[in-house]
Design a protein around this motif. Structure first.
Motif, PDB file in Angstrom:
ATOM      1  N   ALA A   1       0.730 -18.461   1.787  1.00  0.00           N
ATOM      2  CA  ALA A   1       1.941 -19.136   2.272  1.00  0.00           C
ATOM      3  C   ALA A   1       2.803 -19.615   1.103  1.00  0.00           C
ATOM      4  N   LYS A   2       2.175 -20.169   0.071  1.00  0.00           N
ATOM      5  CA  LYS A   2       2.926 -20.635  -1.096  1.00  0.00           C
ATOM      6  C   LYS A   2       3.546 -19.462  -1.856  1.00  0.00           C
ATOM      7  N   THR A   3       2.729 -18.414  -2.059  1.00  0.00           N
ATOM      8  CA  THR A   3       3.232 -17.233  -2.766  1.00  0.00           C
ATOM      9  C   THR A   3       4.400 -16.599  -2.014  1.00  0.00           C
ATOM     10  N   LEU A   4       4.253 -16.535  -0.687  1.00  0.00           N
ATOM     11  CA  LEU A   4       5.299 -15.934   0.138  1.00  0.00           C
ATOM     12  C   LEU A   4       6.601 -16.717   0.024  1.00  0.00           C
ATOM     13  N   GLY A   5       6.490 -18.040  -0.056  1.00  0.00           N
ATOM     14  CA  GLY A   5       7.682 -18.873  -0.229  1.00  0.00           C
ATOM     15  C   GLY A   5       8.425 -18.524  -1.505  1.00  0.00           C
ATOM     16  N   PHE A   6       7.675 -18.346  -2.608  1.00  0.00           N
ATOM     17  CA  PHE A   6       8.302 -17.982  -3.888  1.00  0.00           C
ATOM     18  C   PHE A   6       8.945 -16.602  -3.804  1.00  0.00           C
ATOM     19  N   LEU A   7       8.230 -15.666  -3.185  1.00  0.00           N
ATOM     20  CA  LEU A   7       8.747 -14.301  -3.069  1.00  0.00           C
ATOM     21  C   LEU A   7      10.051 -14.275  -2.268  1.00  0.00           C
ATOM     22  N   ARG A   8      10.089 -15.033  -1.170  1.00  0.00           N
ATOM     23  CA  ARG A   8      11.291 -15.062  -0.340  1.00  0.00           C
ATOM     24  C   ARG A   8      12.472 -15.664  -1.098  1.00  0.00           C
ATOM     25  N   GLU A   9      12.220 -16.726  -1.852  1.00  0.00           N
ATOM     26  CA  GLU A   9      13.306 -17.358  -2.616  1.00  0.00           C
ATOM     27  C   GLU A   9      13.843 -16.410  -3.675  1.00  0.00           C
ATOM     28  N   ASP A  10      12.934 -15.739  -4.386  1.00  0.00           N
ATOM     29  CA  ASP A  10      13.373 -14.789  -5.419  1.00  0.00           C
ATOM     30  C   ASP A  10      14.150 -13.630  -4.798  1.00  0.00           C
ATOM     31  N   SER A  11      13.640 -13.123  -3.681  1.00  0.00           N
ATOM     32  CA  SER A  11      14.297 -12.004  -3.018  1.00  0.00           C
ATOM     33  C   SER A  11      15.680 -12.403  -2.513  1.00  0.00           C
ATOM     34  N   ALA A  12      15.768 -13.589  -1.903  1.00  0.00           N
ATOM     35  CA  ALA A  12      17.055 -14.054  -1.379  1.00  0.00           C
ATOM     36  C   ALA A  12      18.073 -14.226  -2.501  1.00  0.00           C
ATOM     37  N   TYR A  13      17.621 -14.712  -3.653  1.00  0.00           N
ATOM     38  CA  TYR A  13      18.526 -14.893  -4.792  1.00  0.00           C
ATOM     39  C   TYR A  13      19.080 -13.546  -5.270  1.00  0.00           C
ATOM     40  N   LEU A  14      18.211 -12.562  -5.405  1.00  0.00           N
ATOM     41  CA  LEU A  14      18.657 -11.237  -5.846  1.00  0.00           C
ATOM     42  C   LEU A  14      19.571 -10.593  -4.805  1.00  0.00           C
ATOM     43  N   GLU A  15      19.300 -10.831  -3.532  1.00  0.00           N
ATOM     44  CA  GLU A  15      20.156 -10.271  -2.482  1.00  0.00           C
ATOM     45  C   GLU A  15      21.550 -10.881  -2.540  1.00  0.00           C
ATOM     46  N   ARG A  16      21.625 -12.186  -2.834  1.00  0.00           N
ATOM     47  CA  ARG A  16      22.945 -12.832  -2.964  1.00  0.00           C
ATOM     48  C   ARG A  16      23.714 -12.253  -4.143  1.00  0.00           C
ATOM     49  N   LEU A  17      23.028 -12.054  -5.271  1.00  0.00           N
ATOM     50  CA  LEU A  17      23.671 -11.449  -6.434  1.00  0.00           C
ATOM     51  C   LEU A  17      24.167 -10.044  -6.108  1.00  0.00           C
ATOM     52  N   ALA A  18      23.351  -9.305  -5.354  1.00  0.00           N
ATOM     53  CA  ALA A  18      23.726  -7.933  -4.993  1.00  0.00           C
ATOM     54  C   ALA A  18      24.923  -7.913  -4.052  1.00  0.00           C
TER      55      ALA A  18
ATOM     56  N   ALA B   1       0.824  -1.218   0.000  1.00  0.00           N
ATOM     57  CA  ALA B   1       0.000   0.000   0.000  1.00  0.00           C
ATOM     58  C   ALA B   1       0.855   1.264   0.000  1.00  0.00           C
ATOM     59  N   ARG B   2       1.960   1.246   0.721  1.00  0.00           N
ATOM     60  CA  ARG B   2       2.782   2.460   0.829  1.00  0.00           C
ATOM     61  C   ARG B   2       3.913   2.497  -0.192  1.00  0.00           C
ATOM     62  N   GLY B   3       4.098   1.387  -0.930  1.00  0.00           N
ATOM     63  CA  GLY B   3       5.152   1.336  -1.939  1.00  0.00           C
ATOM     64  C   GLY B   3       6.357   0.584  -1.430  1.00  0.00           C
ATOM     65  N   SER B   4       6.738  -0.458  -2.133  1.00  0.00           N
ATOM     66  CA  SER B   4       7.851  -1.270  -1.663  1.00  0.00           C
ATOM     67  C   SER B   4       8.409  -2.108  -2.796  1.00  0.00           C
ATOM     68  N   GLY B   5       9.662  -2.516  -2.635  1.00  0.00           N
ATOM     69  CA  GLY B   5      10.270  -3.442  -3.568  1.00  0.00           C
ATOM     70  C   GLY B   5       9.959  -4.870  -3.155  1.00  0.00           C
ATOM     71  N   LEU B   6      10.616  -5.810  -3.821  1.00  0.00           N
ATOM     72  CA  LEU B   6      10.351  -7.226  -3.585  1.00  0.00           C
ATOM     73  C   LEU B   6      10.636  -7.627  -2.137  1.00  0.00           C
ATOM     74  N   LYS B   7      11.685  -7.091  -1.560  1.00  0.00           N
ATOM     75  CA  LYS B   7      12.054  -7.466  -0.193  1.00  0.00           C
ATOM     76  C   LYS B   7      10.951  -7.088   0.783  1.00  0.00           C
ATOM     77  N   GLY B   8      10.321  -5.925   0.586  1.00  0.00           N
ATOM     78  CA  GLY B   8       9.243  -5.509   1.472  1.00  0.00           C
ATOM     79  C   GLY B   8       7.997  -6.347   1.284  1.00  0.00           C
ATOM     80  N   ILE B   9       7.715  -6.694   0.042  1.00  0.00           N
ATOM     81  CA  ILE B   9       6.523  -7.510  -0.239  1.00  0.00           C
ATOM     82  C   ILE B   9       6.734  -8.941   0.244  1.00  0.00           C
ATOM     83  N   ALA B  10       8.008  -9.379   0.280  1.00  0.00           N
ATOM     84  CA  ALA B  10       8.319 -10.721   0.800  1.00  0.00           C
ATOM     85  C   ALA B  10       8.138 -10.795   2.309  1.00  0.00           C
ATOM     86  N   SER B  11       7.827  -9.657   2.921  1.00  0.00           N
ATOM     87  CA  SER B  11       7.376  -9.576   4.300  1.00  0.00           C
ATOM     88  C   SER B  11       8.460  -9.883   5.325  1.00  0.00           C
TER      89      SER B  11
END
Length: 432
Positions: free
Chosen positions: A202-219, A125-135
């Motif tokens: 719960a399933k969607t959150l799992g995918f979001l966390r995996e994608d976010s973690a992968y991008l964080e490792r690359l960063a 609602a307030r605006g966020s990137g993937l990490k914020g949406i991954a909760s």
């Protein structure tokens, strides 16, 4: 806990115990699983008698289970009056501070799947990137969240089976807090649309966390590669794909305690692509030079040190925000015994004329360096060897006849160490 490698049985776990359903369930679960646990209740001094009731409940619960409990009182209203934060945020900051002060191996908080959904919606609602949406992350440093994949319904069902009571914070029933509005008004509508909301989320959150973690490792990997000395390679930053580039810039901002926001990211992007200089926070600037991005903080008047300091061997000098040590080493007269990699920081102490000082560069300063046939302008050397914000803190040594050493360029030829040298003066920067 096994899935996210949260804790070992040998570790001491501190449970943040509010007395609500979530934290009570967490305490009972860890207790029954045989973990070494203690508890902390933080009284926020917001709800008067109700807050005292919660504190008493937690004390009695732990007493019955034989669990050590620490009670801390924090004045949230006073903190919020002194700091520009909401009461909700102030309570969170003081609560975590209180928990960290106890000193257990891990801190356990009772965030659950419903909390994750509310956080995702709030950040969306307030605006966020993937990490914020991954909760909320299951693990963050020494903070673990064992109930992160349990729904609130699961938790209340567990407590009902145990016949275990809990307390209800009346502020959770009000809509004045943003998260409560989501909990009471938005989430019920989503459940009407999808009765299996929590399972789907719960399933969607799992995918979001995996994608976010992968991008964080690359960063993380990219951040190490773009770092060059005190700055960051503009060319290498430009070559990164935007999702990684954005995260690298966020790391650069965070390193200098600059609030990360899209406006600041765009400022750095512009500097990396076009060059220039920009103010990124109070007294803090970013600029580019020779393809390198630098971030520095301008010193206040009271931080500016004197322009010249007399030095003595076996001393440490505070110089423009750096600590510089000087040591006198006695050698046996055999030049080959001197480690050549230190030669640039060495000079023959017996060749010094008069007093030796550490000082800033001055107009007209020149030095004839070792193995050079002509003298060099010290100000030109500093431009070649240091970014703008580092030049005043460079180590420049002078005696009664002029410059005897310039950091990164070495000693003057007239004080070079040779086969006749007995005493060698060596400097080392030991703190920035």
């Amino acid at each position: 806990m096994e899935k996210y490698h949260m804790a070992h049985k040998s570790e001491r776990l501190l449970v943040g115990l509010s007395g609500g359903a979530d934290s009570v369930a967490l305490l009972l679960c860890l207790y029954e699983l045989g973990y070494d646990i203690c508890a902390c209740h933080v009284n926020h001094c917001i709800r008067g008698e109700e807050a005292d009731r919660d504190q008493h409940f937690c004390e009695e619960l732990c007493r019955g289970l034989g669990i050590e409990i620490t009670v801390k009182r924090v004045d949230v209203p006073a903190f919020c009056r002194e700091n520009p934060v909401s009461e909700e945020e102030g309570a969170r900051l003081l609560r975590y501070k209180a928990l960290q002060e106890i000193g257990a191996d891990k801190i356990c908080t009772a965030h659950n799947l419903d909390d994750c959904l509310e956080t995702t919606l709030f950040n969306l609602a307030r605006g966020s990137g993937l990490k914020g949406i991954a909760s909320i992350p299951p693990v963050r440093e020494n903070i673990i969240r064992p109930l992160i994949e349990c729904s609130r319904a699961d938790i209340e069902s567990f407590l009902a089976e145990k016949g275990q009571s809990f307390v209800t914070d009346s502020t959770n029933l009000l809509d004045e807090y943003s998260r409560n509005k989501l909990r009471h008004k938005v989430v019920p509508v989503l459940r009407e649309i999808n009765p299996s909301l929590m399972e789907t989320f719960a399933k969607t959150l799992g995918f979001l966390r995996e994608d976010s973690a992968y991008l964080e490792r690359l960063a993380d990997e990219a951040f190490e590669k773009v770092t060059c000395g005190d700055g960051y390679s503009c060319k290498m930053i430009r070559e990164l794909d935007y999702p990684v580039r954005r995260r690298v810039i966020m790391r650069i901002l965070a390193k200098y305690d600059i609030e990360v926001g899209q406006d600041k990211i765009e400022i750095i992007e512009k500097l990396v692509n076009q060059g220039g200089k920009a103010n990124v926070k109070a007294n803090c600037f970013a600029y580019t030079k020779s393809g390198v991005l630098y971030v520095f903080t301008e010193k206040n008047d009271e931080d500016i040190q004197q322009d010249e300091v007399m030095i003595e061997p076996e001393s440490v000098v505070d110089w423009q925000g750096r600590s510089v040590s000087f040591k006198l080493v006695i050698i046996d007269g055999k030049f080959e015994n001197v480690n050549k990699k230190f030669a640039n920081s060495c000079l023959d102490y017996d060749k010094i004329k008069g007093v030796i000082v550490l000082r800033k560069r001055r107009a007209g300063d020149r030095v004839t360096l070792v193995n050079r046939q002509h003298s060099s302008d010290v100000r030109v050397l500093m431009k070649q060897g240091f970014p703008v914000h580092k030049r005043d803190s460079a180590v420049i040594l002078a005696d009664d006849e002029g410059i005897v050493l310039a950091e990164n360029f070495g000693a003057a030829d007239r004080v070079r160490i040779d086969s006749s040298t007995r005493r060698v003066l060596i400097f080392e920067v030991i703190g920035e």
